[in-house]
Motif scaffolding. Structure first.
Motif, PDB file in Angstrom:
ATOM      1  N   HIS A 100       0.825  -1.208   0.000  1.00 24.84           N
ATOM      2  CA  HIS A 100       0.000   0.000   0.000  1.00 24.84           C
ATOM      3  C   HIS A 100       0.866   1.267   0.000  1.00 24.84           C
ATOM      4  O   HIS A 100       0.699   2.170   0.825  1.00 24.84           O
ATOM      5  CB  HIS A 100      -0.963   0.004   1.195  1.00 24.84           C
ATOM      6  CG  HIS A 100      -1.907  -1.155   1.189  1.00 24.84           C
ATOM      7  ND1 HIS A 100      -2.800  -1.384   0.161  1.00 24.84           N
ATOM      8  CD2 HIS A 100      -2.074  -2.181   2.077  1.00 24.84           C
ATOM      9  CE1 HIS A 100      -3.491  -2.481   0.421  1.00 24.84           C
ATOM     10  NE2 HIS A 100      -3.076  -2.989   1.565  1.00 24.84           N
ATOM     11  N   ILE A 101       1.788   1.307  -0.945  1.00 26.23           N
ATOM     12  CA  ILE A 101       2.694   2.442  -1.102  1.00 26.23           C
ATOM     13  C   ILE A 101       1.976   3.522  -1.906  1.00 26.23           C
ATOM     14  O   ILE A 101       1.422   3.245  -2.973  1.00 26.23           O
ATOM     15  CB  ILE A 101       3.981   2.011  -1.828  1.00 26.23           C
ATOM     16  CG1 ILE A 101       4.683   0.907  -1.043  1.00 26.23           C
ATOM     17  CG2 ILE A 101       4.903   3.200  -2.053  1.00 26.23           C
ATOM     18  CD1 ILE A 101       5.751   0.188  -1.846  1.00 26.23           C
ATOM     19  N   SER A 102       1.992   4.738  -1.420  1.00 31.65           N
ATOM     20  CA  SER A 102       1.355   5.822  -2.161  1.00 31.65           C
ATOM     21  C   SER A 102       2.277   6.295  -3.277  1.00 31.65           C
ATOM     22  O   SER A 102       3.504   6.204  -3.182  1.00 31.65           O
ATOM     23  CB  SER A 102       1.041   6.993  -1.227  1.00 31.65           C
ATOM     24  OG  SER A 102       2.234   7.633  -0.809  1.00 31.65           O
ATOM     25  N   ALA A 103       1.671   6.819  -4.336  1.00 28.29           N
ATOM     26  CA  ALA A 103       2.468   7.358  -5.439  1.00 28.29           C
ATOM     27  C   ALA A 103       3.382   8.473  -4.946  1.00 28.29           C
ATOM     28  O   ALA A 103       4.515   8.623  -5.418  1.00 28.29           O
ATOM     29  CB  ALA A 103       1.548   7.861  -6.547  1.00 28.29           C
ATOM     30  N   ALA A 104       2.921   9.239  -3.972  1.00 28.49           N
ATOM     31  CA  ALA A 104       3.710  10.356  -3.454  1.00 28.49           C
ATOM     32  C   ALA A 104       5.002   9.889  -2.794  1.00 28.49           C
ATOM     33  O   ALA A 104       6.000  10.620  -2.775  1.00 28.49           O
ATOM     34  CB  ALA A 104       2.879  11.162  -2.455  1.00 28.49           C
ATOM     35  N   ASN A 105       4.991   8.676  -2.253  1.00 26.28           N
ATOM     36  CA  ASN A 105       6.169   8.156  -1.552  1.00 26.28           C
ATOM     37  C   ASN A 105       6.900   7.064  -2.329  1.00 26.28           C
ATOM     38  O   ASN A 105       7.865   6.492  -1.820  1.00 26.28           O
ATOM     39  CB  ASN A 105       5.756   7.592  -0.185  1.00 26.28           C
ATOM     40  CG  ASN A 105       5.164   8.647   0.728  1.00 26.28           C
ATOM     41  OD1 ASN A 105       5.594   9.795   0.712  1.00 26.28           O
ATOM     42  ND2 ASN A 105       4.171   8.269   1.513  1.00 26.28           N
ATOM     43  N   ALA A 106       6.480   6.783  -3.547  1.00 26.00           N
ATOM     44  CA  ALA A 106       6.966   5.607  -4.269  1.00 26.00           C
ATOM     45  C   ALA A 106       8.465   5.609  -4.505  1.00 26.00           C
ATOM     46  O   ALA A 106       9.121   4.559  -4.437  1.00 26.00           O
ATOM     47  CB  ALA A 106       6.223   5.483  -5.597  1.00 26.00           C
ATOM     48  N   TYR A 107       9.037   6.773  -4.776  1.00 26.85           N
ATOM     49  CA  TYR A 107      10.467   6.810  -5.108  1.00 26.85           C
ATOM     50  C   TYR A 107      11.351   6.435  -3.918  1.00 26.85           C
ATOM     51  O   TYR A 107      12.505   6.031  -4.111  1.00 26.85           O
ATOM     52  CB  TYR A 107      10.853   8.178  -5.663  1.00 26.85           C
ATOM     53  CG  TYR A 107      10.485   8.326  -7.118  1.00 26.85           C
ATOM     54  CD1 TYR A 107      11.364   7.955  -8.123  1.00 26.85           C
ATOM     55  CD2 TYR A 107       9.230   8.796  -7.491  1.00 26.85           C
ATOM     56  CE1 TYR A 107      11.022   8.067  -9.460  1.00 26.85           C
ATOM     57  CE2 TYR A 107       8.872   8.906  -8.824  1.00 26.85           C
ATOM     58  CZ  TYR A 107       9.769   8.537  -9.802  1.00 26.85           C
ATOM     59  OH  TYR A 107       9.415   8.636 -11.123  1.00 26.85           O
TER      60      TYR A 107
ATOM     61  N   SER B 255      -0.733  -2.305  -4.081  1.00 28.32           N
ATOM     62  CA  SER B 255      -2.112  -2.458  -3.603  1.00 28.32           C
ATOM     63  C   SER B 255      -2.560  -3.914  -3.706  1.00 28.32           C
ATOM     64  O   SER B 255      -3.565  -4.303  -3.103  1.00 28.32           O
ATOM     65  CB  SER B 255      -3.063  -1.557  -4.406  1.00 28.32           C
ATOM     66  OG  SER B 255      -3.276  -2.070  -5.721  1.00 28.32           O
ATOM     67  N   ILE B 256      -1.800  -4.722  -4.458  1.00 30.65           N
ATOM     68  CA  ILE B 256      -2.142  -6.128  -4.670  1.00 30.65           C
ATOM     69  C   ILE B 256      -1.271  -7.048  -3.826  1.00 30.65           C
ATOM     70  O   ILE B 256      -1.737  -8.028  -3.248  1.00 30.65           O
ATOM     71  CB  ILE B 256      -1.984  -6.483  -6.163  1.00 30.65           C
ATOM     72  CG1 ILE B 256      -2.941  -5.644  -7.010  1.00 30.65           C
ATOM     73  CG2 ILE B 256      -2.210  -7.976  -6.411  1.00 30.65           C
ATOM     74  CD1 ILE B 256      -2.701  -5.750  -8.500  1.00 30.65           C
ATOM     75  N   LEU B 257       0.024  -6.735  -3.770  1.00 28.44           N
ATOM     76  CA  LEU B 257       0.970  -7.604  -3.080  1.00 28.44           C
ATOM     77  C   LEU B 257       2.055  -6.778  -2.409  1.00 28.44           C
ATOM     78  O   LEU B 257       2.183  -5.582  -2.650  1.00 28.44           O
ATOM     79  CB  LEU B 257       1.589  -8.610  -4.063  1.00 28.44           C
ATOM     80  CG  LEU B 257       2.130  -8.095  -5.401  1.00 28.44           C
ATOM     81  CD1 LEU B 257       3.438  -7.348  -5.255  1.00 28.44           C
ATOM     82  CD2 LEU B 257       2.309  -9.245  -6.382  1.00 28.44           C
ATOM     83  N   THR B 258       2.830  -7.434  -1.571  1.00 22.21           N
ATOM     84  CA  THR B 258       3.949  -6.781  -0.907  1.00 22.21           C
ATOM     85  C   THR B 258       5.151  -6.789  -1.846  1.00 22.21           C
ATOM     86  O   THR B 258       5.619  -7.858  -2.255  1.00 22.21           O
ATOM     87  CB  THR B 258       4.307  -7.499   0.402  1.00 22.21           C
ATOM     88  OG1 THR B 258       3.180  -7.492   1.265  1.00 22.21           O
ATOM     89  CG2 THR B 258       5.480  -6.821   1.084  1.00 22.21           C
TER      90      THR B 258
END
Length: 316
Positions: free
Chosen positions: A169-176, A265-268
């Motif tokens: 559940h990583i947000s796009a804002a924090n993805a990098y 959102s699907i897997l770790t």
């Protein structure tokens, strides 16, 4: 951070058999140096703490800052000629062996159009991602084996994103924050084998894209902070010296951060996971031409490097 890359190279070169096998390489100005020797020239203790390969480094990426700083310092010393080391000439291996390769399909509008793919409006859609077998990985300057049951072998240059920090559940804002770095991948595809008529399911991504050697990667790994904005990179692919693909990563429908958000959102996501982020227009299917034995592909991403692979027919 000054640019440097991390490679795997064959140590038994120039007719010697000392320290055979692959070793960790430090790439500076497109030349490969022994990483442990380079770091040892500055600090022997730091060299002793350096992992044996990139896969090990990625597995402990969150605690890798000291190793990365040591490699960066060694690269700077080589570049400024504070230390003198011989460049290595052994064959490059794959930078590391990912266990999961996620590939994003139809992620450029022009590529979707050339393939005859009708897309839903972006606002009504999410990335379409499939898994490519880890056994399809091969290094630069190795052969891509053309299966005997395909007549439509095709190329796809793509930017590959490598995860360094696992998460869900990583947000796009924090993805990098979760990206370790990047490499180049050529998503080789047997177009006539991605389609099925014997089942009610029309596409078979596994069969068409997971043959052995169907995922050349390399030539090396570039850490995230060395590359700048990955959404402004130029990708190119030539076949026998003729330009086939030439486009910028900014043309992605779903950008890198959105792909990471969707996948997580699907897997770790795990350290070492690879995401092939999609290919631009210019594939063989759109041109009506396909690869044949003897052809040579060169896939490039500016800021990273180029991989070269030739086609051979499968043995009977």
């Amino acid at each position: 951070m000054q640019w440097f890359g991390i490679a795997a190279y064959a140590a038994n070169v120039n007719g010697t058999t000392d320290n055979p096998g692959e070793r960790l390489g430090l790439v500076v100005d497109d030349k490969v140096y022994d990483a442990h020797a380079a770091v040892a020239a500055i600090d022997a203790n730091k060299a002793a703490a350096l992992p044996a390969d990139l896969g090990t480094l990625l597995a402990q990426w969150e605690g890798s800052s000291d190793a990365i700083k040591s490699l960066e310092a060694a690269g700077d010393a080589i570049r400024s000629r504070k230390i003198e080391l011989p460049a290595q000439t052994g064959a490059l291996g794959v930078p590391y062996a990912p266990t999961r390769i996620f590939a994003t399909a139809s992620n450029y509008y022009e590529h979707a159009a050339e393939m005859g793919t009708k897309l839903a409006a972006r606002s009504e859609s999410t990335p379409y991602i499939f898994i490519k077998a880890d056994s399809s990985i091969t290094a630069t300057r190795t052969a891509v084996v053309m299966p005997s049951n395909t007549m439509k072998l095709d190329w796809e240059v793509e930017l590959a994103v490598i995860i360094g920090k696992g998460g869900r559940h990583i947000s796009a804002a924090n993805a990098y924050e979760y990206i370790a770095g990047y490499t180049v991948i050529n998503d080789v595809s047997a177009r006539d084998l991605t389609r099925r008529s014997d089942y009610p399911f029309s596409h078979d991504w596994f069969r068409g894209k997971s043959f052995d050697t169907f995922a050349p990667i390399g030539p090396w790994f570039v850490p995230r902070d060395c590359l700048g904005d990955p959404m402004k990179l130029r990708m190119r692919l030539t076949v026998n010296g003729e330009s086939m693909q030439d486009a910028l990563t900014e043309g992605m429908i779903f950008n890198i951060a959105e792909q990471i958000e969707y996948l997580s959102s699907i897997l770790t996501l795990r350290p070492g996971d690879m995401i092939a982020t999609g290919t631009p227009t210019g594939v063989g299917m759109g041109k009506g031409i396909f690869l044949k034995p003897g052809d040579v592909m060169v896939a490039s991403v500016d800021g990273i490097g180029s991989i070269e692979n030739h086609i051979v027919a499968a043995k009977a």
